[in-house]
Design an enzyme around this catalytic site. Structure first.
Site, PDB file in Angstrom:
ATOM      1  N   CYS A  65      29.540 -23.893  42.730  1.00 41.37           N
ATOM      2  CA  CYS A  65      28.647 -24.976  43.144  1.00 41.37           C
ATOM      3  C   CYS A  65      28.796 -25.341  44.616  1.00 41.37           C
ATOM      4  O   CYS A  65      27.902 -25.106  45.415  1.00 41.37           O
ATOM      5  CB  CYS A  65      28.890 -26.217  42.282  1.00 41.37           C
TER       6      CYS A  65
ATOM      7  N   LYS B 279      20.943 -32.464  42.299  1.00 41.82           N
ATOM      8  CA  LYS B 279      22.075 -31.564  42.070  1.00 41.82           C
ATOM      9  C   LYS B 279      22.584 -30.984  43.384  1.00 41.82           C
ATOM     10  O   LYS B 279      23.801 -30.958  43.645  1.00 41.82           O
ATOM     11  CB  LYS B 279      21.664 -30.441  41.116  1.00 41.82           C
TER      12      LYS B 279
END
Length: 419
Positions: free
Chosen positions: A269, A215
């Site tokens: 993010c 991720k």
């Protein structure tokens, strides 16, 4: 430790990921309870409403609430699966803050029972799932937690990060591949069985630590690529070259795919996750750190360029187009556009007219600046200077003839004249 076809699921955190996930799982037939610390969020969801903007989310939530499949609460209760989707910010020194994850673990610990599955979905530094496991072991010594080589555990713990695009969350939660990392292979298999209940994309199992790094790597890759584009844009400005034409032509090379520059990088993010990698190994991550610094510096560069343009046109009203961190969403988290707009509003006051179609009032930080909110039509009538910070579709729809007499600083290339 088999997962039933419709396990009762508890989703910790009803934000941009938690609420859509809760609704999707509920639509698959599971009873879902969503937990949030904000009473107003709980009340909104229980009334069938939503507190965030996402395509088709309002209708989906209304439907699953009406069918009795989704409800919200501030109090946790027993379930079969616990999904943790809470924020993981960083502090002033860019050190990751996993306190919300650990708080969620403390909240669910008293209601855990043998056979339960815990999945962390929050973007997290490598090792966070292990830390969560160790906290559960401390809080519930009566439960045998999973550890490599220690036999069958009473509960399963895994990490499965989201990888969705705001504006397409409901589609991508189902269609995108998922990387499922277990504390042990047995944990990964149990989480796999759960996700297969509502995901059409490939579900690939690995270890929790690998999944955590996957991720972070995905978002750091994009950050580095955008930094390259942002650096090119500044060099092109200095050389008097249209960077958008450069990118269009360079990307015709079969092995080149430069991303688009902008006023910086925002969102929950890409602007945050690379720091988690840097923090884990600061001495061997100069490239990732430099990319972060380039993207943060681009925001200040845009402020300076916009201010220079405004100063060169004294008395002119100035339209600042966009506050969100990306196109067609109402999400302002870590938004460089918001920072640019605020700095300009503080400096130029009531000369600044902000156009953000996804809000009906300006954020509180603009209260004492004198800046006003207007729609695009009013801005085109009133403003001689246009500063494009976000590529919302409504801004793209303005034809050349409608802006022909405007002085434009376009950080997103949506009004570029290059073929």
């Amino acid at each position: 430790m088999a997962v039933s076809n419709h396990p009762k699921t508890c989703v910790m955190g009803l934000g941009y990921i938690g609420l859509p996930t809760a609704a999707i799982v509920a639509r698959s037939g599971s009873q879902v309870i969503g937990i949030d610390v904000r009473a107003d969020v709980v009340e909104t969801v229980n009334s069938g409403g939503v507190h965030i903007e996402e395509v088709d989310l309002d209708a989906l939530v209304q439907g699953v609430v009406a069918r009795g499949l989704l409800r919200a609460s501030t109090e946790v209760e027993p379930a079969d699966v616990f999904l943790i989707a809470v924020p993981t910010p960083f502090d002033d020194n860019h050190a990751p803050d996993i306190s919300h994850v650990l708080s969620a673990a403390r909240t669910i610990a008293p209601v855990l029972k043998s056979g339960d599955l815990i999945v962390l979905e929050s973007t997290s530094p490598v090792g966070t799932t292990d830390t969560l496991r160790d906290l559960i072991a401390e809080l519930r010594p009566d439960l045998h937690v999973p550890r490599t080589g220690n036999g069958t555990a009473d509960i399963a713990i895994a990490y499965c990060p989201e990888r969705v695009l705001p504006g397409r969350i409901l589609v991508e939660l189902i269609d995108n591949d998922r990387c499922i990392g277990g504390i042990t292979p047995r944990c990964a298999r149990k989480a796999l069985a759960f996700y297969r209940g509502f995901v059409r994309g490939a579900c690939i199992t690995t270890s929790a630590r690998v999944a955590e790094m996957v991720k972070l790597s995905e978002n750091a890759f994009r950050d580095v690529n955008i930094a390259f584009a942002n650096e090119l844009s500044m060099v092109s400005d200095k050389l008097g070259i249209d960077v958008w034409e450069v990118l269009r032509l360079a990307n015709r090379h079969p092995r080149v795919n430069i991303l688009s520059p902008g006023p910086g990088v925002g969102g929950h993010c890409i602007a945050v996750d690379p720091w988690f990698i840097i923090h884990s190994a600061p001495e061997i991550t100069p490239l990732i750190r430099t990319a972060r610094e380039v993207n943060d510096r681009k925001t200040g560069y845009v402020v300076a360029e916009a201010a220079r343009l405004i100063d060169a046109n004294p008395g002119a009203q100035v339209a600042v187009l966009g506050l969100a961190f990306k196109a067609n969403v109402d999400d302002f988290r870590e938004s460089p556009a918001l920072k640019v707009a605020h700095d300009l509003a503080v400096r130029f006051g009531n000369r600044i007219v902000i156009v953000e179609p996804h809000v009906d009032r300006l954020p509180p930080e603009f209260d004492d600046t004198g800046a006003t909110l207007a729609d695009i039509d009013a801005a085109l009538l009133e403003c001689a200077v246009m500063i494009v910070l976000v590529d919302h579709d409504i801004f793209r729809s303005v034809p050349p003839e409608e802006r022909a007499d405007k002085i434009v600083y376009d950080t997103k290339g949506i009004w570029s004249a290059a073929p």
